[in-house]
Scaffold this motif. Structure first.
Motif, PDB file in Angstrom:
ATOM      1  N   GLU A 168      79.829  56.317  36.369  1.00 20.23           N
ATOM      2  CA  GLU A 168      80.983  55.427  36.444  1.00 20.23           C
ATOM      3  C   GLU A 168      81.913  55.577  35.251  1.00 20.23           C
ATOM      4  O   GLU A 168      83.122  55.605  35.399  1.00 20.23           O
ATOM      5  N   CYS A 169      81.330  55.654  34.062  1.00 21.25           N
ATOM      6  CA  CYS A 169      82.184  55.569  32.870  1.00 21.25           C
ATOM      7  C   CYS A 169      81.925  56.680  31.855  1.00 21.25           C
ATOM      8  O   CYS A 169      82.542  56.692  30.802  1.00 21.25           O
ATOM      9  N   LYS A 170      81.009  57.583  32.158  1.00 22.22           N
ATOM     10  CA  LYS A 170      80.730  58.743  31.290  1.00 22.22           C
ATOM     11  C   LYS A 170      80.109  58.411  29.944  1.00 22.22           C
ATOM     12  O   LYS A 170      80.116  59.229  29.032  1.00 22.22           O
ATOM     13  N   ALA A 171      79.584  57.216  29.802  1.00 16.71           N
ATOM     14  CA  ALA A 171      78.827  56.905  28.591  1.00 16.71           C
ATOM     15  C   ALA A 171      77.415  57.480  28.753  1.00 16.71           C
ATOM     16  O   ALA A 171      76.951  57.661  29.879  1.00 16.71           O
ATOM     17  N   PRO A 172      76.722  57.757  27.649  1.00 21.84           N
ATOM     18  CA  PRO A 172      75.346  58.251  27.782  1.00 21.84           C
ATOM     19  C   PRO A 172      74.462  57.207  28.460  1.00 21.84           C
ATOM     20  O   PRO A 172      74.663  56.009  28.288  1.00 21.84           O
ATOM     21  N   LEU A 173      73.470  57.667  29.200  1.00 19.68           N
ATOM     22  CA  LEU A 173      72.512  56.762  29.820  1.00 19.68           C
ATOM     23  C   LEU A 173      71.302  56.597  28.902  1.00 19.68           C
ATOM     24  O   LEU A 173      70.897  57.535  28.219  1.00 19.68           O
ATOM     25  N   ALA A 174      70.742  55.409  28.910  1.00 21.86           N
ATOM     26  CA  ALA A 174      69.478  55.170  28.209  1.00 21.86           C
ATOM     27  C   ALA A 174      68.390  55.121  29.266  1.00 21.86           C
ATOM     28  O   ALA A 174      68.640  54.727  30.406  1.00 21.86           O
ATOM     29  N   PHE A 175      67.190  55.536  28.927  1.00 15.92           N
ATOM     30  CA  PHE A 175      66.130  55.476  29.916  1.00 15.92           C
ATOM     31  C   PHE A 175      64.860  54.848  29.383  1.00 15.92           C
ATOM     32  O   PHE A 175      64.552  54.893  28.197  1.00 15.92           O
ATOM     33  N   LEU A 176      64.152  54.209  30.294  1.00  8.26           N
ATOM     34  CA  LEU A 176      62.901  53.532  29.996  1.00  8.26           C
ATOM     35  C   LEU A 176      61.898  54.000  31.029  1.00  8.26           C
ATOM     36  O   LEU A 176      62.263  54.283  32.172  1.00  8.26           O
ATOM     37  N   GLU A 177      60.658  54.083  30.640  1.00  8.49           N
ATOM     38  CA  GLU A 177      59.657  54.534  31.602  1.00  8.49           C
ATOM     39  C   GLU A 177      59.008  53.333  32.276  1.00  8.49           C
ATOM     40  O   GLU A 177      58.644  52.363  31.622  1.00  8.49           O
ATOM     41  N   LEU A 178      58.867  53.423  33.603  1.00  7.13           N
ATOM     42  CA  LEU A 178      58.170  52.370  34.325  1.00  7.13           C
ATOM     43  C   LEU A 178      56.679  52.492  34.043  1.00  7.13           C
ATOM     44  O   LEU A 178      56.154  53.601  33.900  1.00  7.13           O
ATOM     45  N   LYS A 179      56.021  51.366  33.998  1.00  8.25           N
ATOM     46  CA  LYS A 179      54.612  51.343  33.628  1.00  8.25           C
ATOM     47  C   LYS A 179      53.774  52.340  34.432  1.00  8.25           C
ATOM     48  O   LYS A 179      52.941  53.036  33.886  1.00  8.25           O
ATOM     49  N   ASN A 180      54.007  52.393  35.722  1.00  2.00           N
ATOM     50  CA  ASN A 180      53.184  53.282  36.543  1.00  2.00           C
ATOM     51  C   ASN A 180      53.918  54.534  36.997  1.00  2.00           C
ATOM     52  O   ASN A 180      53.606  55.113  38.030  1.00  2.00           O
ATOM     53  N   GLY A 181      54.900  54.964  36.253  1.00  2.00           N
ATOM     54  CA  GLY A 181      55.600  56.196  36.583  1.00  2.00           C
ATOM     55  C   GLY A 181      57.019  55.945  37.041  1.00  2.00           C
ATOM     56  O   GLY A 181      57.355  54.856  37.488  1.00  2.00           O
ATOM     57  N   GLY A 182      57.851  56.968  36.902  1.00  2.00           N
ATOM     58  CA  GLY A 182      59.261  56.808  37.246  1.00  2.00           C
ATOM     59  C   GLY A 182      60.023  56.278  36.043  1.00  2.00           C
ATOM     60  O   GLY A 182      59.440  55.896  35.030  1.00  2.00           O
ATOM     61  N   THR A 183      61.323  56.267  36.146  1.00  2.00           N
ATOM     62  CA  THR A 183      62.138  55.776  35.041  1.00  2.00           C
ATOM     63  C   THR A 183      63.220  54.833  35.549  1.00  2.00           C
ATOM     64  O   THR A 183      63.618  54.889  36.711  1.00  2.00           O
ATOM     65  N   VAL A 184      63.669  53.987  34.653  1.00  4.00           N
ATOM     66  CA  VAL A 184      64.850  53.179  34.896  1.00  4.00           C
ATOM     67  C   VAL A 184      65.912  53.715  33.956  1.00  4.00           C
ATOM     68  O   VAL A 184      65.626  53.953  32.780  1.00  4.00           O
ATOM     69  N   GLN A 185      67.097  53.943  34.461  1.00  2.87           N
ATOM     70  CA  GLN A 185      68.166  54.438  33.613  1.00  2.87           C
ATOM     71  C   GLN A 185      69.306  53.434  33.616  1.00  2.87           C
ATOM     72  O   GLN A 185      69.684  52.923  34.658  1.00  2.87           O
ATOM     73  N   ILE A 186      69.798  53.158  32.435  1.00  2.36           N
ATOM     74  CA  ILE A 186      70.870  52.164  32.312  1.00  2.36           C
ATOM     75  C   ILE A 186      72.007  52.756  31.486  1.00  2.36           C
ATOM     76  O   ILE A 186      71.787  53.578  30.604  1.00  2.36           O
TER      77      ILE A 186
END
Ligand code: ZN
Ligand code: ZN
Length: 140
Positions: free
Chosen positions: A85-103
């Motif tokens: 949307e805005c070209k800012a860097p994404l931050a990521f967090l790991e989900l406890k049981n695998g996968g990631t959330v990116q914000i």
């Protein structure tokens, strides 16, 4: 809207980032360390996916970008990937049981997503037992 409550940890040191002392939306928040200019603070994010409620102990003007760090090991949580949307860097967090959330690292940008390799398996990553998610790929 059904609530998805995420349980995340640092992708580097694997320590949980959930803070049950600091609740947002009635659930433990996700604790991150942020830097804006020369100010360093703590930012708590709602653990409900789709909620944009945050608590920050430093003031970050809307539209400004912040750097995200793990509060435990100080590793940068930013990716090389940019927000669509805005070209800012994404931050990521790991989900406890695998996968990631990116914000998105820009204040006020609502872009974020979850990345799953196997959604049915990853359902156990959520601890909100009240949710009923229709998932066509689910086998059992
Ligand atoms: Zn860490
Ligand atoms: Zn963005």
């Amino acid at each position: 809207m059904k609530k998805l409550v995420v349980n995340v940890k640092c992708p580097y040191c694997r320590k949980s980032l959930m803070d049950s002392e600091k609740q947002i939306d009635g659930y433990p928040s996700v604790k991150t360390k942020i830097q804006h200019g020369d100010k360093i603070g703590t930012l708590y994010l709602s653990s409900i996916f789709g909620s944009y409620n945050i608590i920050s102990d430093i003031y970050v003007p809307k539209e400004e970008m912040v750097l995200f760090f793990c509060p435990e090991c100080n590793a940068s949580l930013l990716l090389k990937d940019l927000c669509e949307e805005c070209k800012a860097p994404l931050a990521f967090l790991e989900l406890k049981n695998g996968g990631t959330v990116q914000i998105c690292s820009r204040q006020g940008c609502k872009y974020h997503f979850m990345d799953y390799t196997n959604f049915a398996q990853k359902l156990s990553a959520f601890y909100d037992t009240h949710k009923t998610l229709a998932d066509p790929s689910r086998k059992e």
